[in-house]
Each structure stands twice: as structure tokens, then as C-alpha cells.
Design a protein around this motif. Sequence first.
Motif, PDB file in Angstrom:
ATOM      1  N   GLN A 154       0.726  -1.216   0.155  1.00  9.72           N
ATOM      2  CA  GLN A 154      -0.080   0.002   0.034  1.00  9.72           C
ATOM      3  C   GLN A 154       0.555   1.149  -0.046  1.00  9.72           C
ATOM      4  N   ASP A 155       1.923   1.202   0.807  1.00  8.47           N
ATOM      5  CA  ASP A 155       2.833   2.262   0.976  1.00  8.47           C
ATOM      6  C   ASP A 155       3.493   2.607  -0.472  1.00  8.47           C
ATOM      7  N   ILE A 156       3.884   1.483  -1.253  1.00  7.12           N
ATOM      8  CA  ILE A 156       4.493   1.626  -2.451  1.00  7.12           C
ATOM      9  C   ILE A 156       3.386   2.182  -3.449  1.00  7.12           C
TER      10      ILE A 156
ATOM     11  N   GLN B 255       3.603   8.696  -5.044  1.00  9.33           N
ATOM     12  CA  GLN B 255       3.265   9.359  -6.360  1.00  9.33           C
ATOM     13  C   GLN B 255       4.649   9.753  -6.896  1.00  9.33           C
ATOM     14  N   ASN B 256       5.847   9.758  -6.081  1.00 14.93           N
ATOM     15  CA  ASN B 256       7.091  10.474  -6.714  1.00 14.93           C
ATOM     16  C   ASN B 256       7.687   8.940  -7.128  1.00 14.93           C
ATOM     17  N   PHE B 257       8.072   8.927  -8.477  1.00 16.38           N
ATOM     18  CA  PHE B 257       8.444   7.523  -9.140  1.00 16.38           C
ATOM     19  C   PHE B 257       9.728   7.115  -8.391  1.00 16.38           C
TER      20      PHE B 257
ATOM     21  N   ASP C  20      12.933   3.261  -5.088  1.00 15.04           N
ATOM     22  CA  ASP C  20      13.688   3.137  -4.150  1.00 15.04           C
ATOM     23  C   ASP C  20      13.145   2.096  -2.888  1.00 15.04           C
ATOM     24  N   LYS C  21      11.694   2.369  -2.692  1.00 18.85           N
ATOM     25  CA  LYS C  21      10.921   1.587  -1.742  1.00 18.85           C
ATOM     26  C   LYS C  21      10.745   0.362  -2.139  1.00 18.85           C
TER      27      LYS C  21
ATOM     28  N   SER D 152      12.381  -5.404  -2.059  1.00 16.47           N
ATOM     29  CA  SER D 152      12.687  -6.634  -2.765  1.00 16.47           C
ATOM     30  C   SER D 152      13.783  -7.626  -1.874  1.00 16.47           C
ATOM     31  N   ASP D 153      14.432  -6.927  -0.718  1.00 13.83           N
ATOM     32  CA  ASP D 153      15.293  -7.783   0.210  1.00 13.83           C
ATOM     33  C   ASP D 153      14.613  -8.847   0.784  1.00 13.83           C
ATOM     34  N   VAL D 154      13.253  -8.851   0.989  1.00 15.49           N
ATOM     35  CA  VAL D 154      12.347  -9.733   1.816  1.00 15.49           C
ATOM     36  C   VAL D 154      12.119 -10.711   0.638  1.00 15.49           C
TER      37      VAL D 154
END
Length: 393
Positions: free
Chosen positions: A42-44, A48-50, A55-56, A61-63
Motif C-alpha cells: 500500500q505504501d508503494i 506518487q514520486n516515482f 527506492d521503496k 525486494s530484500d524480503v
Amino acid sequence: MYRVLHRNLCTLIQPTAEAATTAAATTAAADATVTNFKSISQDIFKEQNFKRLVDKFKKASDVDSFRTKNSFYGAIVRRLAVAKCFNYVEDILEHQKQYSDISKEGFNARLITLYGKSGMHRNARKVFDEMPERNCTRTVFSFNALLAAYLHSSKFESVHRLFNKLPKELSIEPDLVSYNTVLKALCENDSFDSALSLFSEMDKKELKPDLITFNTMLDQLYSKGRFEEGEKIWNQMDVKGVEPDIRSYNSRLVGLALEKRTNEAADFLVEMEKKGVKSDIFSINALIKGFVNEDNLEEAKKWYGEIAKSSYDPDKTTFATFVPFLCEKGELKLAIEVCKEFFNIQCRVDASLLQLVVDKLVSESLISEAKEIVEHAKTNRYSRYKLNLPADE
């Protein structure tokens, strides 16, 4: 005796309690994972800033469990691709290569597919070519992903070229998915003779065409005016024991309409429904288009009326076909009613279609009716249209 019974009962209860505790812990962990993914996603999605979004995404993706979310990957990459932020697509997907998953063919195939759906065929090919460096075997699975990537990138000639070249070089045996992908590319490239030849080749390879094969061929042949070849493929469905679905029937309806055999198409639709295949808006659109092409106003009106009796709504194609025909025939009252139907169901159409109606109404001195359409267009909930009305009216 009591002590013995008590000891035995405790022995029975204890493992059950331990199992229940373990199960509860497992469930709690699973729930936490689901909740955590939901929160992260939801956060990703809301970002709105690509640049921050990317970065998020890379951090998430580390998980390990996050990297299994194929649909989420697809949604984010699609969003970036639609915005033409191809550098960010590349940033996200290249970042994935650092994980141990990159040694698995499925993970590589996913990257190839995502690049392909973004129209980035060169990047897709690079992933495919790098697989041996990662000790990752290339089979028909990743080969098919590569073909599809070029297809999605509209590199139709390249699809055929790769199909002819790579299997020999890599000792890969193309399967039905491979053939279906190449058939689609050949048809999209209007290379119908080559498509028909490849279709025949499937028999030699003992590959039985499926519904996807037939629908690909039927859709392209009928819609491109290759009616006779389409009929041959249609007849082959029965020979091969493949049951046509609504898409198959709609393709033939389109073919009949293009041949100006729309009355026959109408009979075919009735036959189709008797076999238990329910018509849809694409079926009706084919008939309306056919009768418009045959300049048959009454039949076009009749089949537009059939939509009201159905469970579906008219769509953009319905309006784009029917409204100009009504204006041409001077059926302005019905044209107004159809436009109001369009506003009621909140269907998006080209503004030029509405402007055509307004211009026609003004030319017939139906100024108040024209103004009504303009006002409806301004206040339409989802798509507000700016239409021109002569200033002196």
C-alpha cells in the motif's frame, strides 16, 4: 489406577497442546507476513514520486516473500511503463539480479516477461543471454518468455527469426506455446501465408492446436478480410476436436459482417446461442457494424435495441459505429437518446463523436438539443468533454 490414567491422559494432551501452540505460532507468522506485505504494498502503491517508489520497491525486494509477488511486480512495472519511465523499469528489474533467485529459470523468465510487457525487448534478450553465466539452464519455458517479450514489444519479424534460429542453437524443442506465440506474431505482421504454413507444420510435429491457436488464427483471418482461409480454419476446429468459445464465434461474426453477409451472421448468432454460447457486446457490435456497412438502418436499430434486453451495456465501439450512422441518416432524435445512454453509463468515447452530434443538431437548427448535449458533456462525472457550440447561437 488413577495415576496411570492421569499420566496417559497427560501424555495424550501434551503433544496436542504443543501442536496447537506450533500451529498458532505458524498462523500468527503467516498473518504477520500478509499484514506486513499489505502495508508495504500500500505504501508503494500510494507513492506518487516515482524515484521514491523505485527506492521503496528495491528495499522491499530484500524480503524473500516479497519477491514471490508476481502480480505486484507486474502492476508496478506496468505503471512505470505506461508513464514511459523505462529507466525506472530497468532500475527495478536489474536490481533483482543480485538475489539468489536469479539462478532459477522461473525468476529469469519473470524478468524477461516484465521487460517484454514494457516494450523493452533488448533488455529481455540480455536477461536470456546472461542465464548461462548464472548456471541457469535455458529450456523452452524461458525461450517462450523471450518470444512473448518480442511479441509484446511489437517486434513481430524478430519473433519468427528467433523461433527459427534459437531452438537449433540451444537444442530446445518448441512446444505449443511457442507455436501459438509465433502464429500471433505472423498474423499481427499480416504474414498470413506464413502463419497458415506454420499452422500446417504443427501436424508434422504432432502438436495438436488448442483453442488459443484457433482463436488467434480466426480473429486475424476474419478481421483482415481473409474469409475463405478463416472458414478453413473454422472447419478444422471440429476435425481437431476443439470446441469454439464466444471469442471464436465473434471472430466468425466479424468475418461474415465484413463480407456483407450480415443476415447470415444474425442467423449464426441465433445458432450459437442455441448451442449454449451466450452472445456479448462484441457479438452485437459485429452485427451493428455489418448492417451499418450494408446501409441497413432498420436492422442496425433493431440490434442496438437488443442490447437493452441483455445483461451488458453498449461500449465505445457501439457508440462509435452507431451514432455517426444515425446522424448520416437524419435520425437525430435517436442519436440524442443514444448520447444520453452514453452519459448514463459513463462510457468514455472520443470527443469528436459528441461534437459530430452537436454540429449536426446545430445544422438542423436544433439549438436547445445541441446545448443539452454540450451541458451533459461538461458535467459528465468521469470524462468531461469540451465541445464547441457556435457563439452566436
